[in-house]
Motif scaffolding. Sequence first.
Motif, PDB file in Angstrom:
ATOM      1  N   THR A   2       0.959  -1.118  -0.058  1.00  0.00           N
ATOM      2  CA  THR A   2       0.035   0.047   0.068  1.00  0.00           C
ATOM      3  C   THR A   2       0.816   1.245  -0.135  1.00  0.00           C
ATOM      4  O   THR A   2       1.805   1.440   0.788  1.00  0.00           O
ATOM      5  CB  THR A   2      -0.925  -0.121   1.281  1.00  0.00           C
ATOM      6  OG1 THR A   2      -1.779  -1.060   1.262  1.00  0.00           O
ATOM      7  CG2 THR A   2      -1.768   1.321   1.231  1.00  0.00           C
ATOM      8  N   SER A   4       2.276   4.417   1.005  1.00  0.00           N
ATOM      9  CA  SER A   4       2.428   5.404   2.348  1.00  0.00           C
ATOM     10  C   SER A   4       3.250   6.459   2.125  1.00  0.00           C
ATOM     11  O   SER A   4       4.598   6.352   1.942  1.00  0.00           O
ATOM     12  CB  SER A   4       2.778   4.418   3.478  1.00  0.00           C
ATOM     13  OG  SER A   4       2.939   4.788   4.741  1.00  0.00           O
ATOM     14  N   GLY A  85      -4.319   4.841  -0.053  1.00  0.00           N
ATOM     15  CA  GLY A  85      -3.137   5.180   0.578  1.00  0.00           C
ATOM     16  C   GLY A  85      -3.101   5.369   2.099  1.00  0.00           C
ATOM     17  O   GLY A  85      -4.019   5.937   2.504  1.00  0.00           O
TER      18      GLY A  85
END
Length: 238
Positions: A2, A4, A85
């Motif tokens: 994901t 970040s 995100g």
Amino acid sequence: MTPSLFILTGSGISAESGLGTFRDTDGIWAKFDWQELASPEGFAEDPIAVHEFYNLRRKGLLDASHNAAHTALARLEAAWIRLGGKFSLVTQNIDDLHERAGSERLIHMHGELLKSRCNACGDLQDCRSDLAITQSCTACGREGTLRPHVVWFGEIPIGMEEIADRLATVTHFAAIGTSGAVWPAAGFAQEAARNGAETWELALDPGESGHNFAFSRYGKATQTVPFWCEEILKRAFG
């Protein structure tokens, strides 16, 4: 993984809103002695002078407005989260211009000028007027214990455990408008890079920790940040 994003901002992002930077040749600490005005010892020695200094800065902040760089970061936050995100904005600034622009996921690691704190009981209150040693804490009733809710030299920044947790999983890191000279924030880029993050520096000129960044954009924040926000979204999400 994901995406970040961890963004660290410093006084350079608020300079175009008329708020002074700290470590430039004409910055605040070139004109004033931080040992007298930004340390627990200075406050204990002359609280009247310290209150006068921050009262003037508070008035200046209330007259200021957020700029295009603050607005771009707030929009980036909304877009990044909408796309799934993880987003973190940590600021070294004690102003509230990020909030006025719409930022929500924000840590003020050096405190907030528009809040007061009681040295006796720790109570926090919103503060938009002058502070004085004659005032009493509304929570505990003690007089002369109120101070600006600002992290002074020698004090531990706010939210360090949460910041460390977020840096551990970051995929994209950016330092915006910060000199890279103040610790522990100066070490964030190196920590992010060590954890495999893509690192960016956005500033007027290269900072002291420029070697920790893989990418850079130099110029005024109101010009570089909006374009970078579009760029980083494309790099992270395609």
